[in-house]
Write an enzyme that holds these catalytic residues in place. Structure first.
Site, PDB file in Angstrom:
ATOM      1  N   TRP A  40     -48.696 -42.273 -23.204  1.00 43.88           N
ATOM      2  CA  TRP A  40     -47.457 -42.745 -22.577  1.00 43.88           C
ATOM      3  C   TRP A  40     -47.391 -42.028 -21.245  1.00 43.88           C
ATOM      4  CZ3 TRP A  40     -42.680 -40.529 -21.111  1.00 43.88           C
ATOM      5  CH2 TRP A  40     -41.636 -41.430 -20.921  1.00 43.88           C
ATOM      6  N   HIS A  92     -10.618 -47.468 -14.636  1.00 43.11           N
ATOM      7  CA  HIS A  92     -10.764 -46.372 -13.674  1.00 43.11           C
ATOM      8  C   HIS A  92     -11.981 -46.583 -12.783  1.00 43.11           C
ATOM      9  CE1 HIS A  92      -7.488 -44.090 -15.415  1.00 43.11           C
ATOM     10  NE2 HIS A  92      -7.974 -44.416 -16.620  1.00 43.11           N
TER      11      HIS A  92
END
Ligand code: F6R
Length: 613
Positions: A79, A509
């Site tokens: 990986w 928000h």
């Protein structure tokens, strides 16, 4: 993440290695390779892409004689960390002489100065990797004794490693070592295997030796000699693994993820079985390893984890404060040790990790132990590093989780955290009656999950309406807030739709600026305290043109009216209800990803177990 397999024995090494790599595919990788000793030489085959491509290439390029030769080899799924997933960067890597081959998991942090030093001595590197530097360093240290050379090289490296090394000059052995990256050795009959993950070797043997950090072993076909890096022998016991062959098969399901979602009722039954005491209204979790007095004296529960496990911890936070009347905190494990946390002997640190190998969670465990806290783990993989290092803990009993996207581990984590909160609560202010009620609710969890799993087709029909979307918002409050976070994580990792989870009140928000006509908002609005406020937040979204999919409680007609469409989940205790709600979101994410044609079990860029920082 990266996977290691090594073999030494009577069988043909190449096919054992390739089938071992196949069993590691679920961990996520982007290239693969293997090396065997053939006569006086080491021969290597590597390729970007899948193990099947490596198998085809090896079959095409190697002679039948080489392919069927009994012997010795090492193999790897990579990986990418240092350099892209190319053939040159794939492991195994050779040293300068070409006589020594190495596979490596982890990161050599000081590879740059080491490389510069070796280049100054004339070494030529063919890849971008830190691993090739270690291979050359071992070669540079080698004066005729591979074991000593590996020890000498490892003394010079900083960082983490799980390695397997072999030399054409010493063909009867493989040297393996670990620091911060798991390695286990399978002891077979006339054969020995090395792996980073038990699944690679279980079809050969169930008898394994786990290496601890800074262990180094000389492995032959019929012996394993474990030492420390100063060449002092150490004793490591052989452990017996349980082998459930069916876990590695899809069992008729299209994907492991779908299979694992469907397995949840059974896994949850396993996770809770024998752990509820209905008479005392409590739970039985001997693995916590704490006396009633110690539990009563605890002042704080501190949970650490990453990703999905972090979301389970956030549900646990509500449970500990509400049920056990104890202050609870959750920390992202990667940040924990760097913020110099204030901990003491009355803090109970709970490390939550499916794999038990996540590097950041392991580092958090070590920090907490250093500071004298009680430390326990909540792991799924038996014998994993975190489980062994914490010594005390509760296993999930979810069975092997193959799909990269975690599902059954999350629900079992939540179930175990609820039982822990119950146990702590009963040692404090929770009454027997309240405890009994909660124990009965926890006992319902397998059936609650089953009720949602049975709706898979209905959820698939709903999912079909979200295939073209590129953004989605998940909202919830109270214990449904972490459920919203987990729903968003599932959708983004497997369908590649950009999905964000927010506390329902937080949307206004800032993020509400992103809502336009038709933007999907998935509202987890089950009928628990705070639902009315969530419905108010849903109204705010509707007013901006958002399309609302509700996860609501069965029979809650009021909530249904706020939604464009709904998935219903059974009514349950507010904390227990997180489990059916998340199962609904797992199925939603799965079906969206499937219908979009995504590669579900191994999503791009992801790894099953994140063993680097
Ligand atoms: C997401 C997922 C990851 C893991 C995370 C921690 O589906 O699986 O977010 O939860 O990498 O892994 P463990 O639990 O093994 O420590």
């Amino acid at each position: 993440m990266c996977g290691i397999v090594g073999y030494i024995g009577k069988a043909d090494a190449a096919s054992v290695l390739i089938s071992g790599l196949k069993r590691l595919e679920y961990r996520g990788y982007d290239s693969a390779g293997l090396a065997v000793i053939d006569g006086d030489d080491i021969v290597v085959s590597k390729t970007p892409g899948k193990v099947a491509a490596l198998r085809d290439r090896t079959r095409a390029e190697w002679s039948a004689d080489r392919l069927s030769r009994p012997g010795i080899g090492i193999a790897h799924t990579r990986w990418a960390t240092h350099g892209p997933p190319t053939e040159a960067n794939a492991h195994p890597h050779l040293d300068q002489s070409g006589d020594i081959a190495l596979v490596h998991n982890g990161i050599i942090e000081n590879y740059r100065p080491l490389r510069a030093r070796l280049e100054a001595k004339g070494h030529v590197f063919r890849s971008d990797t830190d691993t090739e530097v270690l291979a050359h360093l071992i070669g540079d240290c080698c004066k005729g004794d591979l074991f000593q050379a590996v020890c000498d090289a490892l003394h010079q490296v900083e960082g983490t490693f799980g390695i397997a090394v072999m030399s054409a000059r010493e063909p009867g052995k493989v040297i393996t070592a670990r620091r911060g990256s798991p390695i286990l050795i399978g002891v077979g009959d006339g054969e020995t295997l090395i792996a980073s993950d038990a699944s690679a070797i279980l079809s050969h043997t169930q008898r394994v030796i786990y290496l601890d950090d800074n262990d180094i072993a000389v492995v032959t076909a019929d012996s394993v000699d474990v030492r420390d890096l100063h060449n002092v022998p150490v004793t490591r016991e052989i452990a017996e693994l349980e082998f459930d062959g069916s876990a590695a098969e899809k069992g008729g399901f299209e994907h492991f993820m779908l299979k694992e979602i469907h397995e949840q009722p059974e896994c949850l039954a396993n996770a809770t079985r024998g752990r509820l005491d209905h008479d005392l209204g409590s739970s039985v979790l001997a693995g916590m390893g704490t006396s009633p007095r110690e539990l009563a004296e605890l002042e704080r529960v501190v949970m650490v984890g990453c990703g999905t496990s972090l979301h389970a911890a956030l549900v646990g936070e509500y449970a500990f404060e509400d049920i056990a009347d104890i202050h609870a905190e959750v920390h992202q494990a990667a940040e924990f040790r760097y913020r110099n946390p204030i901990l003491g002997s009355r803090d109970f640190v709970v490390a939550i990790s499916q794999s038990g190998e996540t590097a950041d969670t392991l580092a958090a465990v070590r920090e907490a132990r250093q500071k004298g806290a009680f430390v326990m783990s909540l792991c799924n993989v038996v014998g994993s590093t975190i489980a062994r290092e914490t010594g005390r803990g509760v296993y999930l009993h979810a069975g092997p989780e193959i799909s990269v996207a975690s599902t059954k581990a999350f629900t079992c984590q939540v179930a175990v955290l609820l039982m822990m909160a119950l146990k702590l609560g009963r040692g404090r202010r929770y009454s027997r009656e309240d405890g009994g009620r909660l124990a009965r609710e926890i006992a319902r969890i397998p059936e609650l999950a089953a009720e949602v799993v049975r709706q898979s087709e209905h959820i698939a029909a709903i999912a079909a309406g979200y295939l073209k979307d590129e953004h989605a918002f998940f909202i919830g409050r109270g214990p449904m807030y972490p459920v919203a976070l987990e729903g968003a994580l599932k959708l983004k990792e497997i369908s590649y739709i950009h999905a964000e989870g927010y506390h329902a009140a937080e949307l206004k928000h800032g993020p509400i600026a992103l809502l336009t006509q038709g933007t999907p908002v998935i509202a987890v609005a089950c009928d628990i305290p705070g639902k009315d406020k969530t419905l108010g937040n849903v109204e705010e979204c509707r007013a901006r043109g958002a399309r609302i999919l509700g996860i609501i409680t069965e029979g809650d007609d009021e909530a249904a009216e706020y939604m464009d469409e709904s998935i219903t989940v059974p009514r349950a205790h507010p904390l227990v209800a997180t489990i059916p709600a998340v199962v609904a979101l797992q199925l939603f994410a799965y079906h969206v990803a499937r219908l979009r044609g995504c590669e579900i079990d191994q999503p791009r860029n992801l790894a099953k177990s994140v063993t680097v920082e």
